[in-house]
Design a protein around this motif. Structure first.
Motif, PDB file in Angstrom:
ATOM      1  N   GLN A  32       0.862  -0.942   0.209  1.00 23.74           N
ATOM      2  CA  GLN A  32      -0.404  -0.216  -0.174  1.00 23.74           C
ATOM      3  C   GLN A  32       0.671   1.116   0.383  1.00 23.74           C
ATOM      4  O   GLN A  32       0.694   2.255  -0.865  1.00 23.74           O
ATOM      5  N   ARG A  33       1.757   1.479   0.495  1.00 22.35           N
ATOM      6  CA  ARG A  33       2.696   2.303   1.226  1.00 22.35           C
ATOM      7  C   ARG A  33       3.877   2.745  -0.541  1.00 22.35           C
ATOM      8  O   ARG A  33       3.555   4.186  -0.894  1.00 22.35           O
ATOM      9  N   GLN A  34       3.925   1.420  -1.263  1.00 21.61           N
ATOM     10  CA  GLN A  34       4.483   1.688  -2.698  1.00 21.61           C
ATOM     11  C   GLN A  34       3.437   2.390  -3.691  1.00 21.61           C
ATOM     12  O   GLN A  34       3.675   3.268  -3.866  1.00 21.61           O
ATOM     13  N   ARG A  35       2.818   1.974  -3.642  1.00 21.02           N
ATOM     14  CA  ARG A  35       0.776   2.146  -4.515  1.00 21.02           C
ATOM     15  C   ARG A  35       0.639   3.965  -4.046  1.00 21.02           C
ATOM     16  O   ARG A  35       1.160   4.534  -5.062  1.00 21.02           O
ATOM     17  N   GLU A  36       1.040   4.024  -2.726  1.00 19.30           N
ATOM     18  CA  GLU A  36       0.659   5.561  -2.834  1.00 19.30           C
ATOM     19  C   GLU A  36       1.704   6.561  -3.473  1.00 19.30           C
ATOM     20  O   GLU A  36       1.697   7.620  -3.462  1.00 19.30           O
TER      21      GLU A  36
END
Length: 98
Positions: free
Chosen positions: A85-89
């Motif tokens: 999720q952090r990478q996507r954000e």
């Protein structure tokens, strides 16, 4: 070498993981629980006959180690999901700036 905590003895042990250790990819599993042990079978569907499958590995764990395994698996998946999720954000943020 990595350290692992062996829950049943509550002491640290050194674990050696050989670099040539084989990765085994499986796409199905069965789980059986009996008195004092849990059996996990892993296998694969046949590519030419997908309605058939073969079991390739059978792992036997104590009930307590099975609970430990489930807990560690849940924690690992939770961490992986947070990282994804952090990478996507971060990726979305970079795209919005560019």
């Amino acid at each position: 070498m990595s350290e692992a905590n062996h829950e049943s003895e509550r002491k640290k042990i050194q674990v050696h993981i050989p670099p040539e250790l084989e990765y085994c990819y499986r796409d199905l599993f069965n789980i059986y629980a009996g008195a004092g042990e849990v059996i996990i079978e892993f296998g694969n569907h046949h590519r030419c006959a997908p309605e058939f499958a073969s079991i390739s590995n059978r792992i036997v764990l104590s009930v307590q180690n099975s609970y430990n395994f489930v807990e560690q698996l849940e924690n690992t998946l939770r961490t992986a999901n947070k990282n994804l999720q952090r990478q996507r954000e971060e990726s979305n943020s970079q795209q919005a700036k560019g």
